[in-house]
Design a protein around this motif. Structure first.
Motif, PDB file in Angstrom:
ATOM      1  N   SER A  54       0.832  -1.208   0.000  1.00  0.00           N
ATOM      2  CA  SER A  54       0.000   0.000   0.000  1.00  0.00           C
ATOM      3  C   SER A  54       0.860   1.249   0.000  1.00  0.00           C
ATOM      4  CB  SER A  54      -0.899   0.036   1.249  1.00  0.00           C
ATOM      5  OG  SER A  54      -1.647  -1.153   1.372  1.00  0.00           O
ATOM      6  N   SER A  55       0.244   2.345  -0.399  1.00  0.00           N
ATOM      7  CA  SER A  55       0.866   3.653  -0.225  1.00  0.00           C
ATOM      8  C   SER A  55      -0.173   4.535   0.447  1.00  0.00           C
ATOM      9  CB  SER A  55       1.258   4.247  -1.580  1.00  0.00           C
ATOM     10  OG  SER A  55       1.766   5.552  -1.381  1.00  0.00           O
ATOM     11  N   VAL A  56       0.213   5.118   1.592  1.00  0.00           N
ATOM     12  CA  VAL A  56      -0.713   5.965   2.345  1.00  0.00           C
ATOM     13  C   VAL A  56      -0.139   7.374   2.411  1.00  0.00           C
ATOM     14  CG1 VAL A  56      -1.912   6.304   4.550  1.00  0.00           C
ATOM     15  CG2 VAL A  56      -1.384   3.977   3.761  1.00  0.00           C
ATOM     16  N   GLY A  57      -0.955   8.359   2.102  1.00  0.00           N
ATOM     17  CA  GLY A  57      -0.567   9.764   2.236  1.00  0.00           C
ATOM     18  C   GLY A  57      -1.603  10.489   3.071  1.00  0.00           C
ATOM     19  N   LEU A  58      -1.155  11.229   4.073  1.00  0.00           N
ATOM     20  CA  LEU A  58      -2.073  11.957   4.958  1.00  0.00           C
ATOM     21  C   LEU A  58      -1.502  13.332   5.241  1.00  0.00           C
ATOM     22  CD1 LEU A  58      -2.551   9.083   7.581  1.00  0.00           C
ATOM     23  CD2 LEU A  58      -4.223   9.743   5.836  1.00  0.00           C
ATOM     24  N   GLY A  59      -2.360  14.337   5.346  1.00  0.00           N
ATOM     25  CA  GLY A  59      -1.838  15.671   5.630  1.00  0.00           C
ATOM     26  C   GLY A  59      -2.857  16.588   6.277  1.00  0.00           C
ATOM     27  N   VAL A  60      -2.344  17.487   7.128  1.00  0.00           N
ATOM     28  CA  VAL A  60      -3.160  18.532   7.756  1.00  0.00           C
ATOM     29  C   VAL A  60      -2.376  19.830   7.647  1.00  0.00           C
ATOM     30  CG1 VAL A  60      -4.205  19.381   9.895  1.00  0.00           C
ATOM     31  CG2 VAL A  60      -4.228  16.920   9.392  1.00  0.00           C
ATOM     32  N   LEU A  79      -3.078   8.214 -10.026  1.00  0.00           N
ATOM     33  CA  LEU A  79      -3.256   7.044 -10.898  1.00  0.00           C
ATOM     34  C   LEU A  79      -3.240   7.436 -12.378  1.00  0.00           C
ATOM     35  CD1 LEU A  79      -6.079   5.333  -8.789  1.00  0.00           C
ATOM     36  CD2 LEU A  79      -3.637   4.763  -8.802  1.00  0.00           C
ATOM     37  N   LYS A  80      -2.450   8.447 -12.681  1.00  0.00           N
ATOM     38  CA  LYS A  80      -2.336   8.936 -14.064  1.00  0.00           C
ATOM     39  C   LYS A  80      -1.878   7.796 -14.989  1.00  0.00           C
ATOM     40  CE  LYS A  80      -0.372  12.874 -16.460  1.00  0.00           C
ATOM     41  NZ  LYS A  80       0.701  13.845 -16.459  1.00  0.00           N
ATOM     42  N   GLY A  81      -2.541   7.699 -16.114  1.00  0.00           N
ATOM     43  CA  GLY A  81      -2.163   6.654 -17.069  1.00  0.00           C
ATOM     44  C   GLY A  81      -2.954   5.374 -16.905  1.00  0.00           C
ATOM     45  N   GLN A 107       4.655   1.821 -13.087  1.00  0.00           N
ATOM     46  CA  GLN A 107       3.982   3.082 -13.439  1.00  0.00           C
ATOM     47  C   GLN A 107       3.475   3.802 -12.185  1.00  0.00           C
ATOM     48  OE1 GLN A 107       2.732   4.596 -16.736  1.00  0.00           O
ATOM     49  NE2 GLN A 107       2.402   6.209 -15.239  1.00  0.00           N
ATOM     50  N   LEU A 108       2.900   3.019 -11.256  1.00  0.00           N
ATOM     51  CA  LEU A 108       2.363   3.593 -10.020  1.00  0.00           C
ATOM     52  C   LEU A 108       3.495   4.193  -9.173  1.00  0.00           C
ATOM     53  CD1 LEU A 108      -0.083   4.102  -8.228  1.00  0.00           C
ATOM     54  CD2 LEU A 108       0.230   1.826  -7.248  1.00  0.00           C
ATOM     55  N   GLU A 109       4.593   3.469  -9.070  1.00  0.00           N
ATOM     56  CA  GLU A 109       5.743   3.982  -8.296  1.00  0.00           C
ATOM     57  C   GLU A 109       6.232   5.301  -8.877  1.00  0.00           C
ATOM     58  OE1 GLU A 109       8.459   0.685  -8.384  1.00  0.00           O
ATOM     59  OE2 GLU A 109       7.668  -0.173  -6.508  1.00  0.00           O
ATOM     60  N   GLU A 110       6.241   5.376 -10.204  1.00  0.00           N
ATOM     61  CA  GLU A 110       6.674   6.599 -10.895  1.00  0.00           C
ATOM     62  C   GLU A 110       5.735   7.758 -10.567  1.00  0.00           C
ATOM     63  OE1 GLU A 110       9.685   8.243 -12.539  1.00  0.00           O
ATOM     64  OE2 GLU A 110       9.632   6.065 -12.388  1.00  0.00           O
ATOM     65  N   ASN A 111       4.429   7.469 -10.605  1.00  0.00           N
ATOM     66  CA  ASN A 111       3.425   8.495 -10.285  1.00  0.00           C
ATOM     67  C   ASN A 111       3.583   9.011  -8.859  1.00  0.00           C
ATOM     68  OD1 ASN A 111       2.375   7.981 -12.801  1.00  0.00           O
ATOM     69  ND2 ASN A 111       0.417   7.160 -12.094  1.00  0.00           N
ATOM     70  N   LEU A 112       3.787   8.072  -7.923  1.00  0.00           N
ATOM     71  CA  LEU A 112       3.860   8.438  -6.504  1.00  0.00           C
ATOM     72  C   LEU A 112       5.099   9.273  -6.187  1.00  0.00           C
ATOM     73  CD1 LEU A 112       2.604   5.082  -4.917  1.00  0.00           C
ATOM     74  CD2 LEU A 112       1.393   7.264  -4.903  1.00  0.00           C
ATOM     75  N   LYS A 113       6.154   9.069  -6.975  1.00  0.00           N
ATOM     76  CA  LYS A 113       7.390   9.854  -6.768  1.00  0.00           C
ATOM     77  C   LYS A 113       7.128  11.349  -6.923  1.00  0.00           C
ATOM     78  CE  LYS A 113      10.844   6.631  -8.407  1.00  0.00           C
ATOM     79  NZ  LYS A 113      11.596   6.278  -9.617  1.00  0.00           N
ATOM     80  N   ASN A 114       6.179  11.690  -7.774  1.00  0.00           N
ATOM     81  CA  ASN A 114       5.907  13.099  -8.071  1.00  0.00           C
ATOM     82  C   ASN A 114       5.009  13.784  -7.042  1.00  0.00           C
ATOM     83  OD1 ASN A 114       7.362  12.808 -10.483  1.00  0.00           O
ATOM     84  ND2 ASN A 114       5.557  11.970 -11.516  1.00  0.00           N
ATOM     85  N   VAL A 115       4.473  12.998  -6.091  1.00  0.00           N
ATOM     86  CA  VAL A 115       3.569  13.585  -5.089  1.00  0.00           C
ATOM     87  C   VAL A 115       4.326  13.744  -3.780  1.00  0.00           C
ATOM     88  CG1 VAL A 115       1.437  13.250  -3.789  1.00  0.00           C
ATOM     89  CG2 VAL A 115       1.544  12.583  -6.184  1.00  0.00           C
ATOM     90  N   PHE A 150      -4.950   9.778   1.150  1.00  0.00           N
ATOM     91  CA  PHE A 150      -5.257   8.704   0.202  1.00  0.00           C
ATOM     92  C   PHE A 150      -4.657   7.390   0.699  1.00  0.00           C
ATOM     93  CE2 PHE A 150      -1.182  10.449  -1.286  1.00  0.00           C
ATOM     94  CZ  PHE A 150      -0.415   9.299  -1.425  1.00  0.00           C
ATOM     95  N   ILE A 151      -5.269   6.297   0.259  1.00  0.00           N
ATOM     96  CA  ILE A 151      -4.710   4.951   0.454  1.00  0.00           C
ATOM     97  C   ILE A 151      -4.824   4.247  -0.890  1.00  0.00           C
ATOM     98  CG2 ILE A 151      -4.911   2.728   1.632  1.00  0.00           C
ATOM     99  CD1 ILE A 151      -6.246   4.199   3.994  1.00  0.00           C
ATOM    100  N   ILE A 152      -3.693   3.812  -1.411  1.00  0.00           N
ATOM    101  CA  ILE A 152      -3.674   3.069  -2.680  1.00  0.00           C
ATOM    102  C   ILE A 152      -3.114   1.678  -2.397  1.00  0.00           C
ATOM    103  CG2 ILE A 152      -2.619   2.933  -4.972  1.00  0.00           C
ATOM    104  CD1 ILE A 152      -2.739   5.982  -5.056  1.00  0.00           C
TER     105      ILE A 152
END
Length: 293
Positions: free
Chosen positions: A156-162, A220-222, A191-199, A176-178
């Motif tokens: 999984s990849s989890v991103g959280l922010g306040v 999830l671009k692409g 492809q997903l790893e590449e996308n996540l690098k940019n966030v 998000f949770i992917i």
């Protein structure tokens, strides 16, 4: 619908994803508990993660509890969520004030400290499911990522922010949770790893005006994305005077009699929403009578 969670699948169901905007519910928690900025950020991340994990459960009465037990000045956190988008939570010490970390941001890891995270799922079975992991960074998102990988064996990849305003109210909150399904192809993973690098920051994307839907479209671009559900989410505490009364009955006749003998009304506090309930001496006498029945 200000705060909500979206559920989606992508890459022919090889990916499942959740994203949420939670500014109002985190602000509600901040106001209810009068939390400091760093306590708000820590609790807000756990509330957001808990809300998304709650809607992953299928049963209407299923309950999820996230407990952070750690040695930092925050003195731990507890969040409970159901499968319908309701979430509530509190911190041990809402008044923590720390210097910014080396990136100039709120030092959530320093406030939380070193420790464990317990994930408890009560799904109406004889025993609730319980998973425990060591906190990896104490920043919450990475700790949930580690929990999914080790306890549930789901990459999984989890991103959280306040993000806080200058007046210490909440400006933005979300996450998000992917997750990858067991049959995910290597090309999809790359492809997903590449996308996540940019966030780099969830709150930066929310500040740009992103919604949960466009957040997932960016992550999830692409891939072909199918949004399957949109669920309102809110800070909701189901405490009531009747529930608190039941808790009071459980302390036992002897203690209730002592409260009556003191001749003063008592005040009971709900940890989750910080609401106080007053019981007069006459009410205590009635409760004692019910205990004796």
């Amino acid at each position: 619908m200000r705060d909500y969670i979206v559920r989606a699948t992508a890459a022919n169901s090889q990916i499942r994803a959740f994203a949420a905007t939670t500014r109002d519910l985190v602000e509600y928690a901040r106001a209810a508990h009068n939390t400091s900025p760093v306590a708000t950020a820590a609790l807000g991340r756990l509330l957001t993660g808990g809300a998304m994990m709650g809607v992953m459960m299928k049963g209407e009465k299923d309950l999820l509890t996230l407990q952070v037990k750690a040695g930092g000045p925050l003195n731990g956190m507890t969040v409970t969520a159901d499968s319908r988008g309701n979430v509530k939570g509190y911190v041990g010490n809402p008044n923590v004030v720390l210097h910014a970390n080396d990136k100039g941001k709120l030092d959530v890891a320093g406030a939380v400290g070193v420790g464990f995270m317990n994930v408890i799922k009560d799904m109406g079975l004889k025993e609730p499911y319980m998973g425990q992991t060591v906190l990896q960074t104490s920043e919450i998102a990475e700790d949930l990522t580690y929990y999914f990988a080790t306890s549930e064996q789901v990459p999984s990849s989890v991103g959280l922010g306040v993000l806080m305003e200058k007046d210490n109210t909440v400006k933005q909150a979300g996450g998000f949770i992917i997750q990858l399904m067991p049959f995910t192809e290597e090309s999809v993973i790359s492809q997903l790893e590449e996308n996540l690098k940019n966030v780099t920051s969830v709150t930066a994307l929310l500040e740009e005006g992103h919604t949960p839907e466009s957040l997932l479209e960016t992550l999830l671009k692409g891939f072909d994305i199918e949004f399957t559900e949109k669920i309102p989410t809110q800070f909701y505490c189901n405490c009531s005077k009747e529930r608190v009364e039941r808790a009071l009955i459980s302390v036992g006749k002897k203690d209730i009699q002592e409260m009556i003998d003191d001749g003063k009304e008592i005040e009971m506090n709900c940890h989750f929403c910080n609401k106080n309930y007053i019981f007069t001496v006459d009410e205590l006498k009635r409760i004692l009578k019910e205990c004796k029945r």
